[in-house]
Motif scaffolding. Structure first.
Motif, PDB file in Angstrom:
ATOM      1  N   ASP A  46     -38.903 -29.712 105.500  1.00 24.72           N
ATOM      2  CA  ASP A  46     -38.375 -30.945 104.910  1.00 24.72           C
ATOM      3  C   ASP A  46     -36.946 -31.166 105.436  1.00 24.72           C
ATOM      4  O   ASP A  46     -35.962 -30.694 104.865  1.00 24.72           O
ATOM      5  N   LYS A  47     -36.841 -31.946 106.522  1.00 23.60           N
ATOM      6  CA  LYS A  47     -35.554 -32.165 107.176  1.00 23.60           C
ATOM      7  C   LYS A  47     -34.623 -33.019 106.305  1.00 23.60           C
ATOM      8  O   LYS A  47     -33.403 -32.828 106.312  1.00 23.60           O
ATOM      9  N   THR A  48     -35.205 -33.957 105.576  1.00 28.00           N
ATOM     10  CA  THR A  48     -34.389 -34.837 104.737  1.00 28.00           C
ATOM     11  C   THR A  48     -33.692 -34.045 103.635  1.00 28.00           C
ATOM     12  O   THR A  48     -32.483 -34.184 103.390  1.00 28.00           O
ATOM     13  N   TRP A  49     -34.479 -33.241 102.933  1.00 30.40           N
ATOM     14  CA  TRP A  49     -33.902 -32.402 101.872  1.00 30.40           C
ATOM     15  C   TRP A  49     -32.873 -31.427 102.456  1.00 30.40           C
ATOM     16  O   TRP A  49     -31.793 -31.222 101.912  1.00 30.40           O
ATOM     17  N   ALA A  50     -33.225 -30.851 103.593  1.00 29.88           N
ATOM     18  CA  ALA A  50     -32.327 -29.902 104.246  1.00 29.88           C
ATOM     19  C   ALA A  50     -30.988 -30.562 104.565  1.00 29.88           C
ATOM     20  O   ALA A  50     -29.910 -29.964 104.385  1.00 29.88           O
ATOM     21  N   ARG A  51     -31.038 -31.817 105.047  1.00 33.27           N
ATOM     22  CA  ARG A  51     -29.808 -32.522 105.384  1.00 33.27           C
ATOM     23  C   ARG A  51     -28.902 -32.668 104.150  1.00 33.27           C
ATOM     24  O   ARG A  51     -27.686 -32.489 104.226  1.00 33.27           O
ATOM     25  N   GLU A  52     -29.523 -33.008 102.996  1.00 32.96           N
ATOM     26  CA  GLU A  52     -28.755 -33.145 101.763  1.00 32.96           C
ATOM     27  C   GLU A  52     -28.111 -31.813 101.353  1.00 32.96           C
ATOM     28  O   GLU A  52     -26.972 -31.766 100.875  1.00 32.96           O
ATOM     29  N   LEU A  53     -28.862 -30.735 101.562  1.00 30.48           N
ATOM     30  CA  LEU A  53     -28.326 -29.403 101.234  1.00 30.48           C
ATOM     31  C   LEU A  53     -27.165 -29.026 102.156  1.00 30.48           C
ATOM     32  O   LEU A  53     -26.169 -28.438 101.717  1.00 30.48           O
ATOM     33  N   PHE A  54     -27.302 -29.377 103.455  1.00 29.20           N
ATOM     34  CA  PHE A  54     -26.214 -29.102 104.405  1.00 29.20           C
ATOM     35  C   PHE A  54     -24.965 -29.881 104.015  1.00 29.20           C
ATOM     36  O   PHE A  54     -23.835 -29.385 104.156  1.00 29.20           O
ATOM     37  N   LYS A  55     -25.144 -31.125 103.531  1.00 26.44           N
ATOM     38  CA  LYS A  55     -23.997 -31.930 103.121  1.00 26.44           C
ATOM     39  C   LYS A  55     -23.252 -31.255 101.973  1.00 26.44           C
ATOM     40  O   LYS A  55     -22.019 -31.238 101.929  1.00 26.44           O
ATOM     41  N   ALA A  71     -22.605 -25.885 111.649  1.00 30.04           N
ATOM     42  CA  ALA A  71     -22.806 -26.626 112.893  1.00 30.04           C
ATOM     43  C   ALA A  71     -23.919 -26.010 113.732  1.00 30.04           C
ATOM     44  O   ALA A  71     -24.742 -26.716 114.318  1.00 30.04           O
ATOM     45  N   VAL A  72     -23.953 -24.670 113.797  1.00 32.72           N
ATOM     46  CA  VAL A  72     -24.993 -23.978 114.566  1.00 32.72           C
ATOM     47  C   VAL A  72     -26.377 -24.309 114.001  1.00 32.72           C
ATOM     48  O   VAL A  72     -27.314 -24.606 114.757  1.00 32.72           O
ATOM     49  N   SER A  73     -26.505 -24.266 112.696  1.00 34.10           N
ATOM     50  CA  SER A  73     -27.805 -24.555 112.066  1.00 34.10           C
ATOM     51  C   SER A  73     -28.197 -26.016 112.251  1.00 34.10           C
ATOM     52  O   SER A  73     -29.353 -26.345 112.550  1.00 34.10           O
ATOM     53  N   VAL A  74     -27.226 -26.913 112.087  1.00 32.66           N
ATOM     54  CA  VAL A  74     -27.500 -28.350 112.222  1.00 32.66           C
ATOM     55  C   VAL A  74     -27.926 -28.697 113.648  1.00 32.66           C
ATOM     56  O   VAL A  74     -28.809 -29.536 113.866  1.00 32.66           O
ATOM     57  N   ALA A  75     -27.298 -28.031 114.640  1.00 36.22           N
ATOM     58  CA  ALA A  75     -27.604 -28.328 116.045  1.00 36.22           C
ATOM     59  C   ALA A  75     -28.911 -27.712 116.502  1.00 36.22           C
ATOM     60  O   ALA A  75     -29.550 -28.211 117.444  1.00 36.22           O
ATOM     61  N   ASP A  76     -29.328 -26.640 115.871  1.00 35.75           N
ATOM     62  CA  ASP A  76     -30.544 -25.923 116.285  1.00 35.75           C
ATOM     63  C   ASP A  76     -31.765 -26.839 116.181  1.00 35.75           C
ATOM     64  O   ASP A  76     -32.040 -27.418 115.134  1.00 35.75           O
ATOM     65  N   ASP A  82     -29.555 -32.034 115.073  1.00 36.34           N
ATOM     66  CA  ASP A  82     -28.622 -33.167 115.034  1.00 36.34           C
ATOM     67  C   ASP A  82     -27.343 -32.779 115.777  1.00 36.34           C
ATOM     68  O   ASP A  82     -26.398 -32.234 115.208  1.00 36.34           O
ATOM     69  N   LYS A  83     -27.304 -33.075 117.093  1.00 34.69           N
ATOM     70  CA  LYS A  83     -26.185 -32.677 117.944  1.00 34.69           C
ATOM     71  C   LYS A  83     -24.894 -33.416 117.564  1.00 34.69           C
ATOM     72  O   LYS A  83     -23.798 -32.844 117.624  1.00 34.69           O
ATOM     73  N   ASN A  84     -25.009 -34.692 117.203  1.00 33.66           N
ATOM     74  CA  ASN A  84     -23.811 -35.474 116.877  1.00 33.66           C
ATOM     75  C   ASN A  84     -23.107 -34.933 115.634  1.00 33.66           C
ATOM     76  O   ASN A  84     -21.883 -34.811 115.597  1.00 33.66           O
ATOM     77  N   TRP A  85     -23.909 -34.669 114.589  1.00 37.61           N
ATOM     78  CA  TRP A  85     -23.301 -34.113 113.377  1.00 37.61           C
ATOM     79  C   TRP A  85     -22.714 -32.726 113.660  1.00 37.61           C
ATOM     80  O   TRP A  85     -21.622 -32.383 113.209  1.00 37.61           O
ATOM     81  N   ALA A  86     -23.444 -31.949 114.444  1.00 40.92           N
ATOM     82  CA  ALA A  86     -22.955 -30.614 114.809  1.00 40.92           C
ATOM     83  C   ALA A  86     -21.617 -30.712 115.540  1.00 40.92           C
ATOM     84  O   ALA A  86     -20.692 -29.915 115.296  1.00 40.92           O
ATOM     85  N   ARG A  87     -21.483 -31.706 116.418  1.00 40.78           N
ATOM     86  CA  ARG A  87     -20.236 -31.894 117.159  1.00 40.78           C
ATOM     87  C   ARG A  87     -19.067 -32.141 116.188  1.00 40.78           C
ATOM     88  O   ARG A  87     -17.982 -31.590 116.363  1.00 40.78           O
ATOM     89  N   GLU A  88     -19.319 -32.995 115.181  1.00 43.01           N
ATOM     90  CA  GLU A  88     -18.276 -33.292 114.204  1.00 43.01           C
ATOM     91  C   GLU A  88     -17.876 -32.034 113.426  1.00 43.01           C
ATOM     92  O   GLU A  88     -16.697 -31.819 113.125  1.00 43.01           O
ATOM     93  N   LEU A  89     -18.854 -31.200 113.108  1.00 44.18           N
ATOM     94  CA  LEU A  89     -18.558 -29.962 112.377  1.00 44.18           C
ATOM     95  C   LEU A  89     -17.791 -28.968 113.251  1.00 44.18           C
ATOM     96  O   LEU A  89     -16.869 -28.281 112.780  1.00 44.18           O
ATOM     97  N   PHE A  90     -18.189 -28.906 114.533  1.00 44.44           N
ATOM     98  CA  PHE A  90     -17.448 -28.029 115.456  1.00 44.44           C
ATOM     99  C   PHE A  90     -15.994 -28.492 115.561  1.00 44.44           C
ATOM    100  O   PHE A  90     -15.064 -27.678 115.641  1.00 44.44           O
TER     101      PHE A  90
END
Length: 561
Positions: A46-55, A71-76, A82-90
């Motif tokens: 469930d990528k949607t739920w996962a995204r909310e948890l990462f937030k 960032a590593v988990s988000v980019a994987d 999600d490379k763009n979000w990972a970039r912002e976290l990096f």
């Protein structure tokens, strides 16, 4: 046929489990771990739920490292991809990297992740991050971390840049292990595997090892093992094992670069020493080792011919003593040695002195005029006060300034120090000398002996040191002390040495003083107390404050005129 009911039940149970975990979560780490599990296709996917948890994990993040982990988990691609979000976290991690405990190391780690194709695969940004890491590097370990990372094939793979950084790491290295670590990492990479450079690093590591007297037997054995395994240099390893044996014996006076050179000379003298070891010793930093090795029978005629072309003055002098050197070679060598410019004589400085706190004295002995004795009695009868305030030194017999004991330590050319014993005929002969002087003086002559004592805390810094230049190794048995009541200087009974030169450093503070007054009666020194004289005069109805009465008393009592 797949039982969808069963699958749905399993999924429902997982959702229930993860919901419960979400309710209990209260840290960034908790939410990130839960998000990874929720996104995993083997669980819910469930990528949607996962995204909310990462937030939520981001919201609770307090430390820079947490942004990196998220960032590593988000980019994987197996998680969110999600490379763009990972970039912002990096970027958030980079913004705070200076506030971390290891900014250089953390910057390198971010650069590696950014460059990795599994995450961002952004080589351009990775280069910028490596440049920042280089700016943050302060010691040999940090430069080594940056260099190792830059050289990797899955980062930016810049071997030239890595070489430059390893050079920086080498310049900042301070001990054996740091040099060894730099060599080890250079050796890891096929492109950077510069064997000449690695050997030079081992040489520097060896120097630090030999200079450090506190190294244990295990440290030296470890270095020897590295030489044998990594460099495959058994001869070098053998010499270090010899050093290890000295460490194990606990004889600290034999350790250090210079002192170990004496052991290497012994090895070169032994006819049983192997050819490989002798060849190693011929390249030694110490000329007496090279000279002795060149004289070894293992150096045959063909090798002698090679060494005549390449050897320095001391290798050539060694060949002259080699039993395999024929008259023709000797003639060639003797002619070469006349060229002092091409084959210069080399000398090193050796310094002797006192390495601990101590004391020295300033003494004077001589006759005192009758007028001064009269003045001292008239004033207050305290000789020490009168002598202290007087401009006279009373040194007609003798005077001296210095220490009775000779130097206790020597500093070798490599900066190491060890204790030495120097024979001297020092003894306090002042009483005997006074008697010899008294025998030639007339009755009633007064004699003063004054000794001022001074102390210092650091002999090497505060007291006189003597330096000599020698072509060959130092031999304490060749020192002769120039002694007259105190050490006046030193001479060296060797053919290759100059004279000892003093640095004329005398610092200290007064700690004590002795004032003695004698009168000579029938060739003997008798102690005199002026206060006793004043009391005795009063008993004889003489006034000790009147010069005439004092003069009369001294003439009648001692025959002083």
């Amino acid at each position: 046929m797949v039982d969808n009911t069963n699958i749905n039940d399993i999924k429902a149970n997982k959702i229930k489990e993860f919901k419960k975990r979400e309710e209990l979560a209260n840290t960034s780490y908790d939410y990130r771990q839960l998000a990874v599990s929720v996104a995993d296709n083997d669980y819910l996917g469930d990528k949607t739920w996962a995204r909310e948890l990462f937030k939520k994990a981001v919201e609770l993040t307090k430390y820079s490292q947490n942004f990196t982990d998220i960032a590593v988990s988000v980019a994987d691609n197996d998680c969110l991809g999600d490379k763009n979000w990972a970039r912002e976290l990096f970027k958030k991690t980079v913004e705070n990297v200076n506030n971390t405990s290891r900014p250089c190391f953390n910057c390198v780690k971010i650069a590696e992740l950014v460059a990795n194709n599994d995450y961002l695969g952004d080589k351009t940004w990775a280069i910028e991050l490596y440049e920042k890491a280089e700016e943050l590097a302060e010691n040999t370990h940090e430069y080594r971390w940056v260099a190792e990372s830059i050289a990797k094939d899955d980062t930016v793979c810049d071997k030239t840049w890595a070489r430059k950084l390893y050079k920086e790491a080498e310049e900042l290295a301070e001990d054996t292990q740091e040099y060894m670590y730099v060599a080890e990492f250079i050796a890891k990479d096929d492109t950077l595997c510069d064997k000449t450079w690695i050997r030079k690093l081992y040489k520097k590591a060896e120097k630090k090892l030999l200079e450090n007297f506190s190294k244990s037997y295990g440290d030296v054995c470890w270095f020897s093992k590295k030489l044998e395994e990594e460099l495959e240099d058994k001869a070098w390893a053998y010499l270090i094992k010899q050093y290890a044996s000295l460490v194990q014996d606990g004889d600290k006076s034999k350790l250090g670069g210079y002192n170990f050179s004496l052991r290497k000379k012994e090895i070169a003298t032994d006819h049983q020493t192997s050819r490989s070891v002798i060849e190693k010793l011929i390249t030694d930093d110490y000329r007496w080792v090279r000279e002795t090795a060149a004289s070894h029978p293992e150096i045959d005629k063909s090798r002698i011919s090679e060494l005549i072309k390449t050897g320095d003055r001391y290798i050539l002098k060694g060949i002259l003593k080699n039993p395999n050197c024929d008259e023709k070679c000797k003639k060639i060598i003797n002619k070469l040695l006349t060229d002092i410019n091409k084959y210069p004589v080399q000398k090193d400085k050796y310094t002797i002195g006192h390495d601990e706190g101590g004391s020295y004295s300033d003494g004077a002995c001589g006759t005192v005029t009758l007028e001064d004795i009269i003045k001292a009695i008239v004033d207050n009868g305290v000789w020490s006060e009168f002598a202290y305030e007087s401009d006279e030194e009373y040194s007609s017999y003798y005077s001296y300034f210095g220490k009775e004991d000779p130097a206790t330590h020597i500093q070798y050319p490599d900066g190491t120090k060890s204790s030495i014993e120097i024979e001297t005929n020092s003894k306090n002969a002042e009483k005997q000398e006074l008697e010899s002087y008294a025998a030639n003086e007339k009755n009633g002559t007064f004699v003063s002996l004054t000794i001022m004592f001074y102390g210092f805390d650091d002999g090497w810094k505060d007291w006189e040191k003597y330096t000599i230049e020698l072509e060959y190794e130092f031999d304490a048995n060749k020192i002769k002390v120039e002694f007259e009541r105190v050490v006046e200087g030193y001479s060296y009974q060797g053919e290759d040495g100059d004279d000892f030169e003093s640095d004329e450093c005398w610092q200290g503070s007064g700690v004590d003083s002795d004032y003695h007054l004698y009168v000579i009666i029938k060739g003997k020194c008798e102690t005199v107390d002026l206060k006793v004289i004043r009391n005795d005069m009063r008993e004889q109805n003489l006034d000790p404050s009147e010069e005439g009465d004092v003069r009369k008393y001294l003439k009648e009592k001692y025959g002083s005129e």
